[in-house]
Design a protein around this motif. Structure first.
Motif, mmCIF file in Angstrom:
data_model
loop_
_atom_site.group_PDB
_atom_site.id
_atom_site.type_symbol
_atom_site.label_atom_id
_atom_site.label_comp_id
_atom_site.label_asym_id
_atom_site.label_seq_id
_atom_site.Cartn_x
_atom_site.Cartn_y
_atom_site.Cartn_z
ATOM 1 N N UNK A 1 107.582 -63.078 -28.492
ATOM 2 C CA UNK A 1 106.996 -61.932 -27.812
ATOM 3 C C UNK A 1 105.864 -61.366 -28.659
ATOM 4 N N UNK A 2 105.055 -60.534 -28.009
ATOM 5 C CA UNK A 2 103.908 -59.939 -28.721
ATOM 6 C C UNK A 2 104.349 -58.745 -29.559
ATOM 7 N N UNK A 3 103.758 -58.620 -30.758
ATOM 8 C CA UNK A 3 103.877 -57.392 -31.539
ATOM 9 C C UNK A 3 102.488 -57.072 -32.085
ATOM 10 N N UNK A 4 102.216 -55.785 -32.312
ATOM 11 C CA UNK A 4 100.868 -55.378 -32.703
ATOM 12 C C UNK A 4 100.430 -55.952 -34.047
ATOM 13 N N UNK A 5 101.337 -55.997 -35.001
ATOM 14 C CA UNK A 5 100.994 -56.484 -36.331
ATOM 15 C C UNK A 5 101.759 -57.758 -36.640
ATOM 16 N N UNK A 6 101.052 -58.725 -37.169
ATOM 17 C CA UNK A 6 101.697 -59.932 -37.665
ATOM 18 C C UNK A 6 101.152 -60.230 -39.063
ATOM 19 N N UNK B 1 98.406 -62.060 -45.898
ATOM 20 C CA UNK B 1 97.407 -61.633 -44.922
ATOM 21 C C UNK B 1 98.098 -60.992 -43.737
ATOM 22 N N UNK B 2 97.416 -60.023 -43.132
ATOM 23 C CA UNK B 2 97.912 -59.351 -41.940
ATOM 24 C C UNK B 2 96.823 -59.290 -40.902
ATOM 25 N N UNK B 3 97.251 -59.209 -39.649
ATOM 26 C CA UNK B 3 96.305 -58.984 -38.559
ATOM 27 C C UNK B 3 96.910 -57.954 -37.623
ATOM 28 N N UNK B 4 96.129 -56.908 -37.357
ATOM 29 C CA UNK B 4 96.561 -55.800 -36.505
ATOM 30 C C UNK B 4 95.681 -55.812 -35.275
ATOM 31 N N UNK B 5 96.261 -56.263 -34.168
ATOM 32 C CA UNK B 5 95.451 -56.555 -32.991
ATOM 33 C C UNK B 5 94.924 -55.313 -32.292
ATOM 34 N N UNK B 6 95.602 -54.189 -32.439
ATOM 35 C CA UNK B 6 95.218 -52.983 -31.689
ATOM 36 C C UNK B 6 93.770 -52.587 -31.968
ATOM 37 N N UNK B 7 93.377 -52.680 -33.247
ATOM 38 C CA UNK B 7 91.994 -52.323 -33.586
ATOM 39 C C UNK B 7 91.299 -53.487 -34.287
ATOM 40 N N UNK C 1 103.605 -51.851 -36.810
ATOM 41 C CA UNK C 1 102.557 -51.508 -37.774
ATOM 42 C C UNK C 1 102.569 -52.514 -38.917
ATOM 43 N N UNK C 2 101.471 -52.558 -39.656
ATOM 44 C CA UNK C 2 101.386 -53.469 -40.798
ATOM 45 C C UNK C 2 101.836 -52.746 -42.067
ATOM 46 N N UNK C 3 102.758 -53.363 -42.795
ATOM 47 C CA UNK C 3 103.274 -52.816 -44.036
ATOM 48 C C UNK C 3 103.074 -53.817 -45.156
ATOM 49 N N UNK C 4 103.188 -53.301 -46.379
ATOM 50 C CA UNK C 4 103.024 -54.181 -47.525
ATOM 51 C C UNK C 4 104.260 -54.952 -47.904
ATOM 52 N N UNK D 1 110.062 -53.967 -44.612
ATOM 53 C CA UNK D 1 109.709 -52.991 -43.580
ATOM 54 C C UNK D 1 109.405 -53.635 -42.231
ATOM 55 N N UNK D 2 109.457 -54.939 -42.190
ATOM 56 C CA UNK D 2 109.167 -55.620 -40.935
ATOM 57 C C UNK D 2 110.443 -55.805 -40.112
ATOM 58 N N UNK D 3 110.279 -55.709 -38.806
ATOM 59 C CA UNK D 3 111.418 -55.828 -37.918
ATOM 60 C C UNK D 3 111.905 -57.273 -37.803
ATOM 61 N N UNK D 4 110.959 -58.203 -37.902
ATOM 62 C CA UNK D 4 111.292 -59.608 -37.675
ATOM 63 C C UNK D 4 110.639 -60.480 -38.734
ATOM 64 N N UNK D 5 111.373 -61.482 -39.182
ATOM 65 C CA UNK D 5 110.892 -62.393 -40.219
ATOM 66 C C UNK D 5 111.347 -63.799 -39.871
ATOM 67 N N UNK D 6 110.440 -64.779 -40.013
ATOM 68 C CA UNK D 6 110.795 -66.158 -39.718
ATOM 69 C C UNK D 6 111.550 -66.815 -40.859
ATOM 70 N N UNK D 7 111.892 -68.090 -40.664
ATOM 71 C CA UNK D 7 112.677 -68.834 -41.653
ATOM 72 C C UNK D 7 111.801 -69.437 -42.746
ATOM 73 N N UNK D 8 110.516 -69.540 -42.494
ATOM 74 C CA UNK D 8 109.607 -70.018 -43.514
ATOM 75 C C UNK D 8 109.235 -71.487 -43.381
ATOM 76 N N UNK D 9 108.094 -71.835 -43.972
ATOM 77 C CA UNK D 9 107.638 -73.211 -44.048
ATOM 78 C C UNK D 9 107.086 -73.425 -45.464
ATOM 79 N N UNK D 10 107.446 -74.542 -46.073
ATOM 80 C CA UNK D 10 107.105 -74.789 -47.479
ATOM 81 C C UNK D 10 105.696 -75.368 -47.609
ATOM 82 N N UNK D 11 104.957 -74.813 -48.537
ATOM 83 C CA UNK D 11 103.637 -75.337 -48.893
ATOM 84 C C UNK D 11 103.677 -75.723 -50.369
ATOM 85 N N UNK D 12 103.310 -76.966 -50.655
ATOM 86 C CA UNK D 12 103.292 -77.453 -52.035
ATOM 87 C C UNK D 12 101.916 -78.028 -52.327
ATOM 88 N N UNK D 13 101.283 -77.503 -53.368
ATOM 89 C CA UNK D 13 99.950 -77.942 -53.757
ATOM 90 C C UNK D 13 100.034 -78.559 -55.141
#
Length: 119
Positions: free
Chosen positions: A26-31, A46-52, A98-101, A105-117
């Motif tokens: 579903x859509x949320x204003x901040x991701x 990084x964050x993106x706040x679509x409202x503005x 809203x976007x938080x640091x 403070x976020x309502x929803x969090x994914x399980x993650x994806x690994x990045x190895x450099x």
């Protein structure tokens, strides 16, 4: 309830690129993208706040990473260029009104994806 599923992680050599995706139910204003390396605290990338239509980048990725979203598809992206070994981490997407640091403070969090450099 919003489900978040990340994809696109993998292994790449330094200087390479990856694009992460986060499919939201579903859509949320901040991701936001967070990352956490072993033994380190989770940090906001990084964050993106679509409202503005504003974006935020941490100093460590500014100029190399680009966050974007396709609201029609409820999908968040993170284009990562000029990758460095210090970018190695588990990357998570998070959603809230809203976007938080802090990820706590976020309502929803994914399980993650690994990045190895590798160097």
């Amino acid at each position: 309830q919003v489900q978040l599923v990340e994809s696109g992680g993998g292994s790449v050599q330094a200087g390479g690129s990856l694009r992460l995706s986060c499919q939201a139910s579903a859509y949320t204003d901040c991701m936001t993208w967070f990352r956490q390396a072993p033994g380190k605290e989770r940090e906001r990338v990084a964050s993106i706040y679509s409202v503005i239509s504003i974006t935020y980048y941490s100093d460590s990725v500014k100029g190399r990473f680009t966050i974007s979203r396709d609201n029609a598809k409820n999908t968040l992206y993170l284009q990562m260029n000029s990758l460095r070994p210090e970018d190695t981490a588990m990357y998570y997407c998070a959603a809230a009104r809203l976007c938080y640091g802090s990820a706590r403070q976020y309502d929803y969090l994914g399980q993650g994806t690994q990045v190895t450099v590798s160097s």
